[in-house]
Design a protein around this motif. Structure first.
Motif, PDB file in Angstrom:
ATOM      1  N   ASP A 146       0.809  -1.318  -0.014  1.00 18.72           N
ATOM      2  CA  ASP A 146      -0.089  -0.079   0.046  1.00 18.72           C
ATOM      3  C   ASP A 146       0.846   1.392   0.125  1.00 18.72           C
ATOM      4  OD1 ASP A 146      -2.091   1.719   0.250  1.00 18.72           O
ATOM      5  OD2 ASP A 146      -2.546   1.343   2.378  1.00 18.72           O
ATOM      6  N   LEU A 147       1.474   1.415  -1.037  1.00 14.57           N
ATOM      7  CA  LEU A 147       2.465   2.608  -1.199  1.00 14.57           C
ATOM      8  C   LEU A 147       1.914   3.868  -1.269  1.00 14.57           C
ATOM      9  CD1 LEU A 147       5.340   3.313  -1.585  1.00 14.57           C
ATOM     10  CD2 LEU A 147       5.156   3.032  -4.252  1.00 14.57           C
ATOM     11  N   ASN A 148       1.999   4.629  -0.072  1.00 13.32           N
ATOM     12  CA  ASN A 148       1.425   6.014  -0.058  1.00 13.32           C
ATOM     13  C   ASN A 148       2.587   6.941   0.725  1.00 13.32           C
ATOM     14  OD1 ASN A 148       0.651   6.005   3.011  1.00 13.32           O
ATOM     15  ND2 ASN A 148      -0.385   4.273   2.061  1.00 13.32           N
ATOM     16  N   PHE A 149       2.586   8.293   0.676  1.00  7.38           N
ATOM     17  CA  PHE A 149       3.146   9.053   1.182  1.00  7.38           C
ATOM     18  C   PHE A 149       3.278   8.916   2.725  1.00  7.38           C
ATOM     19  CE2 PHE A 149       4.144  13.485   3.213  1.00  7.38           C
ATOM     20  CZ  PHE A 149       5.178  13.595   2.799  1.00  7.38           C
ATOM     21  N   GLY A 150       1.980   8.627   3.445  1.00  7.94           N
ATOM     22  CA  GLY A 150       2.370   8.487   4.762  1.00  7.94           C
ATOM     23  C   GLY A 150       2.820   7.285   5.403  1.00  7.94           C
ATOM     24  N   SER A 151       2.844   6.222   4.580  1.00  3.99           N
ATOM     25  CA  SER A 151       3.578   4.950   5.023  1.00  3.99           C
ATOM     26  C   SER A 151       5.195   5.091   4.839  1.00  3.99           C
ATOM     27  CB  SER A 151       3.273   3.648   4.126  1.00  3.99           C
ATOM     28  OG  SER A 151       3.237   3.918   2.941  1.00  3.99           O
ATOM     29  N   VAL A 152       5.449   5.775   3.819  1.00  4.79           N
ATOM     30  CA  VAL A 152       7.104   6.190   3.614  1.00  4.79           C
ATOM     31  C   VAL A 152       7.717   7.074   4.484  1.00  4.79           C
ATOM     32  CG1 VAL A 152       8.791   6.963   1.788  1.00  4.79           C
ATOM     33  CG2 VAL A 152       6.827   5.588   1.081  1.00  4.79           C
ATOM     34  N   SER A 153       6.638   8.186   4.999  1.00  4.90           N
ATOM     35  CA  SER A 153       7.086   9.059   6.138  1.00  4.90           C
ATOM     36  C   SER A 153       7.411   8.427   7.386  1.00  4.90           C
ATOM     37  CB  SER A 153       5.883  10.101   5.930  1.00  4.90           C
ATOM     38  OG  SER A 153       5.774  10.731   4.970  1.00  4.90           O
ATOM     39  N   PRO A 230      12.196  19.223   6.898  1.00  5.80           N
ATOM     40  CA  PRO A 230      11.658  17.800   7.044  1.00  5.80           C
ATOM     41  C   PRO A 230      10.831  17.509   5.952  1.00  5.80           C
ATOM     42  CG  PRO A 230      11.510  19.154   9.067  1.00  5.80           C
ATOM     43  CD  PRO A 230      11.936  20.113   7.921  1.00  5.80           C
ATOM     44  N   LYS A 231       9.712  18.658   5.560  1.00  2.52           N
ATOM     45  CA  LYS A 231       9.039  18.115   4.186  1.00  2.52           C
ATOM     46  C   LYS A 231       9.843  17.776   3.034  1.00  2.52           C
ATOM     47  CE  LYS A 231       4.940  18.791   3.933  1.00  2.52           C
ATOM     48  NZ  LYS A 231       3.954  17.991   3.893  1.00  2.52           N
ATOM     49  N   ALA A 232      11.043  18.501   2.685  1.00  2.73           N
ATOM     50  CA  ALA A 232      11.746  18.126   1.854  1.00  2.73           C
ATOM     51  C   ALA A 232      12.322  16.737   1.834  1.00  2.73           C
ATOM     52  CB  ALA A 232      12.817  19.156   1.409  1.00  2.73           C
ATOM     53  N   ILE A 233      12.910  16.425   2.838  1.00  2.00           N
ATOM     54  CA  ILE A 233      13.478  14.805   3.345  1.00  2.00           C
ATOM     55  C   ILE A 233      12.539  13.950   3.041  1.00  2.00           C
ATOM     56  CG2 ILE A 233      14.652  13.770   5.103  1.00  2.00           C
ATOM     57  CD1 ILE A 233      15.621  16.216   6.096  1.00  2.00           C
ATOM     58  N   LYS A 234      11.231  14.249   3.407  1.00  2.76           N
ATOM     59  CA  LYS A 234      10.383  13.164   3.231  1.00  2.76           C
ATOM     60  C   LYS A 234      10.031  12.896   1.717  1.00  2.76           C
ATOM     61  CE  LYS A 234       8.145  13.791   7.685  1.00  2.76           C
ATOM     62  NZ  LYS A 234       6.887  14.144   8.518  1.00  2.76           N
ATOM     63  N   ILE A 235       9.720  13.969   1.063  1.00  2.32           N
ATOM     64  CA  ILE A 235       9.492  13.935  -0.317  1.00  2.32           C
ATOM     65  C   ILE A 235      10.668  13.397  -1.066  1.00  2.32           C
ATOM     66  CG2 ILE A 235       9.345  15.399  -2.512  1.00  2.32           C
ATOM     67  CD1 ILE A 235       6.826  15.331  -0.826  1.00  2.32           C
ATOM     68  N   LEU A 237      12.678  10.868  -0.121  1.00  5.17           N
ATOM     69  CA  LEU A 237      12.734   9.407   0.058  1.00  5.17           C
ATOM     70  C   LEU A 237      11.405   8.821  -0.678  1.00  5.17           C
ATOM     71  CD1 LEU A 237      14.130   6.840   1.021  1.00  5.17           C
ATOM     72  CD2 LEU A 237      12.802   7.152   3.247  1.00  5.17           C
ATOM     73  N   TYR A 238      10.476   9.444  -0.444  1.00  7.69           N
ATOM     74  CA  TYR A 238       9.156   9.201  -1.164  1.00  7.69           C
ATOM     75  C   TYR A 238       9.135   8.896  -2.793  1.00  7.69           C
ATOM     76  CZ  TYR A 238       4.190   8.949  -2.410  1.00  7.69           C
ATOM     77  OH  TYR A 238       2.875   8.535  -2.899  1.00  7.69           O
ATOM     78  N   LYS A 239       9.970  10.327  -3.310  1.00 12.11           N
ATOM     79  CA  LYS A 239      10.145  10.247  -4.699  1.00 12.11           C
ATOM     80  C   LYS A 239      11.160   9.075  -5.210  1.00 12.11           C
ATOM     81  CE  LYS A 239      13.011  13.187  -6.742  1.00 12.11           C
ATOM     82  NZ  LYS A 239      13.933  12.533  -7.559  1.00 12.11           N
ATOM     83  N   ALA A 240      12.109   8.642  -4.248  1.00 20.15           N
ATOM     84  CA  ALA A 240      13.052   7.408  -4.825  1.00 20.15           C
ATOM     85  C   ALA A 240      12.167   6.201  -4.624  1.00 20.15           C
ATOM     86  CB  ALA A 240      14.284   7.401  -3.641  1.00 20.15           C
ATOM     87  N   VAL A 241      11.310   6.034  -3.699  1.00 22.48           N
ATOM     88  CA  VAL A 241      10.609   4.712  -3.529  1.00 22.48           C
ATOM     89  C   VAL A 241       9.339   4.731  -4.882  1.00 22.48           C
ATOM     90  CG1 VAL A 241       8.814   3.657  -2.279  1.00 22.48           C
ATOM     91  CG2 VAL A 241      10.890   4.630  -1.178  1.00 22.48           C
ATOM     92  N   LEU A 242       8.982   5.654  -5.087  1.00 16.06           N
ATOM     93  CA  LEU A 242       7.898   5.769  -6.281  1.00 16.06           C
ATOM     94  C   LEU A 242       8.901   5.730  -7.651  1.00 16.06           C
ATOM     95  CD1 LEU A 242       5.499   8.801  -5.858  1.00 16.06           C
ATOM     96  CD2 LEU A 242       5.048   6.425  -5.479  1.00 16.06           C
ATOM     97  N   ASP A 243      10.014   6.266  -7.775  1.00 17.25           N
ATOM     98  CA  ASP A 243      10.937   6.055  -8.925  1.00 17.25           C
ATOM     99  C   ASP A 243      11.125   4.474  -9.087  1.00 17.25           C
ATOM    100  OD1 ASP A 243      11.727   7.868 -10.933  1.00 17.25           O
ATOM    101  OD2 ASP A 243      12.479   8.939  -9.031  1.00 17.25           O
ATOM    102  N   SER A 244      11.480   3.952  -7.954  1.00 14.76           N
ATOM    103  CA  SER A 244      11.895   2.504  -7.854  1.00 14.76           C
ATOM    104  C   SER A 244      10.801   1.590  -8.219  1.00 14.76           C
ATOM    105  CB  SER A 244      12.375   1.955  -6.446  1.00 14.76           C
ATOM    106  OG  SER A 244      12.912   0.523  -6.354  1.00 14.76           O
ATOM    107  N   ASN A 245       9.659   1.995  -7.933  1.00 16.44           N
ATOM    108  CA  ASN A 245       8.397   1.208  -8.084  1.00 16.44           C
ATOM    109  C   ASN A 245       7.954   0.906  -9.480  1.00 16.44           C
ATOM    110  OD1 ASN A 245       5.949  -0.285  -7.228  1.00 16.44           O
ATOM    111  ND2 ASN A 245       4.734   1.583  -7.566  1.00 16.44           N
ATOM    112  N   ALA A 246       8.145   2.339 -10.162  1.00 17.51           N
ATOM    113  CA  ALA A 246       7.842   2.471 -11.510  1.00 17.51           C
ATOM    114  C   ALA A 246       8.808   1.698 -12.438  1.00 17.51           C
ATOM    115  CB  ALA A 246       7.765   3.870 -12.060  1.00 17.51           C
ATOM    116  N   SER A 247       9.986   1.862 -11.996  1.00 21.14           N
ATOM    117  CA  SER A 247      11.165   1.231 -12.456  1.00 21.14           C
ATOM    118  C   SER A 247      11.032  -0.484 -12.694  1.00 21.14           C
ATOM    119  CB  SER A 247      12.476   1.625 -11.854  1.00 21.14           C
ATOM    120  OG  SER A 247      12.705   2.854 -12.071  1.00 21.14           O
ATOM    121  N   GLU A 248      10.621  -1.017 -11.453  1.00 21.29           N
ATOM    122  CA  GLU A 248      10.436  -2.631 -11.170  1.00 21.29           C
ATOM    123  C   GLU A 248       9.442  -2.646 -12.394  1.00 21.29           C
ATOM    124  OE1 GLU A 248       8.262  -5.476  -8.231  1.00 21.29           O
ATOM    125  OE2 GLU A 248       8.614  -3.463  -7.572  1.00 21.29           O
ATOM    126  N   HIS A 249       8.249  -2.056 -12.552  1.00 20.75           N
ATOM    127  CA  HIS A 249       7.135  -2.760 -13.373  1.00 20.75           C
ATOM    128  C   HIS A 249       7.750  -2.525 -14.769  1.00 20.75           C
ATOM    129  CE1 HIS A 249       4.644  -3.381 -10.048  1.00 20.75           C
ATOM    130  NE2 HIS A 249       4.457  -1.815  -9.642  1.00 20.75           N
TER     131      HIS A 249
END
Length: 299
Positions: A146-153, A230-235, A237-249
């Motif tokens: 369940d990939l979302n900003f809250g869980s990655v945060s 803090p918001k920039a740091i969270k964004i 890492l979240y961007k890195a996870v979204l990038d990786s998720n799209a790359s995987e598929h």
């Protein structure tokens, strides 16, 4: 006849495999569409947030944020973003290789002293490093369900707290950056300490030379920076996870497409072999019949 049966069994097996790879390709294509939309929608926001942070901090003398303190990197954390499943070509192997190269080339001393830790986001990366006695402090393979900003945060907040307390002096993330379905770019980014002015020297220098940036700031620049960091740091890492998720598929779709194509080539070869073997068997039978008939007539 035994040879014919063996070829028939192989044809059946390859046909079944081809159907599976074709179905997996279609599933990955559907997931890729959603994952691509997510990362493409986030990138403009992440870039604008980084620009605002750079512009505002350019006119402020230093920052009191604990997340911008640049200490000697005695204790290092690497966040390895991989996938939970395989059958994606070299996707996971490349991330693991890039992480090993980063450790060998940049953090060999910290690793030798036992001061290098790893957080796994994705089962494949976690399994590799945990089985090789690395100091793996956490596993967050469940994020992809369940990939979302809250869980990655939640993960980012843990990392930020550890950095703030001095348990880590530097944090880097290794992941596949999504370019398109066939291309993923291996990336290693430092997420802590956050040094926006240093990372955007050219941009901030331009901001200083030109007039004040047209922002209305309340309550103060210092307070805004304190909130944005803090918001920039969270964004990040979240961007890195979204990038990786799209790359995987994308990697899995490409791999399954190639596997389907290879299965088709193999089927052609097997069918040719089957027809040749069948023709040889018929020829042998006809020869035996003719030889038998000739022997009877001579007798």
């Amino acid at each position: 006849m035994a040879n014919l049966k063996e070829v028939r069994n192989r044809i059946t097996s390859v046909s079944s495999t081809q159907q599976i790879t074709k179905a997996m390709k279609m599933v990955s294509a559907a997931k890729l569409k959603r994952a691509t939309n997510a990362i493409l929608q986030l990138r403009p926001y992440a870039n604008k947030l980084r620009d605002i942070l750079a512009d505002v901090s350019a006119s402020v003398e230093g920052s009191n944020s604990p997340f911008t303190v640049d200490r000697e990197p005695n204790k290092v954390l690497i966040v390895v973003v991989s996938s939970n499943r395989g059958l994606a070509g070299a996707f996971n192997a490349n991330v693991i290789k890039a992480t090993n190269n980063l450790i060998a080339n940049k953090y060999a001393q910290q690793h030798a002293k036992g001061n290098l830790s790893i957080i796994g986001i994705g089962k494949k990366g976690y399994d590799f490093f945990s089985k090789r006695n690395f100091n793996v402090v956490a596993n967050h393979s469940d994020l992809f369900s369940d990939l979302n900003f809250g869980s990655v945060s939640v993960v980012t907040e843990f990392i930020m707290e550890q950095f703030k307390e001095g348990n880590f002096d530097r944090v880097e993330v290794v992941y596949n950056q999504f370019k398109n379905a066939a291309v993923q770019e291996l990336t290693a980014e430092q997420i802590l300490p956050l040094l926006p002015v240093e990372e955007n020297k050219q941009h901030t220098h331009k901001a200083k030379i030109e007039a004040e940036v047209d922002y209305i700031i309340e309550p103060s620049k210092e307070k805004i920076i304190e909130e944005l960091i803090p918001k920039a740091i969270k964004i990040q890492l979240y961007k890195a996870v979204l990038d990786s998720n799209a790359s995987e598929h994308g990697a899995r779709m490409t791999a399954m497409d190639k596997a389907t194509e290879n299965a088709g080539d193999l089927l052609k070869s097997l069918k040719l072999s089957y027809n040749q073997a069948r023709q040889a068997a018929i020829t042998t039978e006809l020869t035996e019949i003719v030889s038998g008939a000739a022997a009877l007539s001579n007798g």
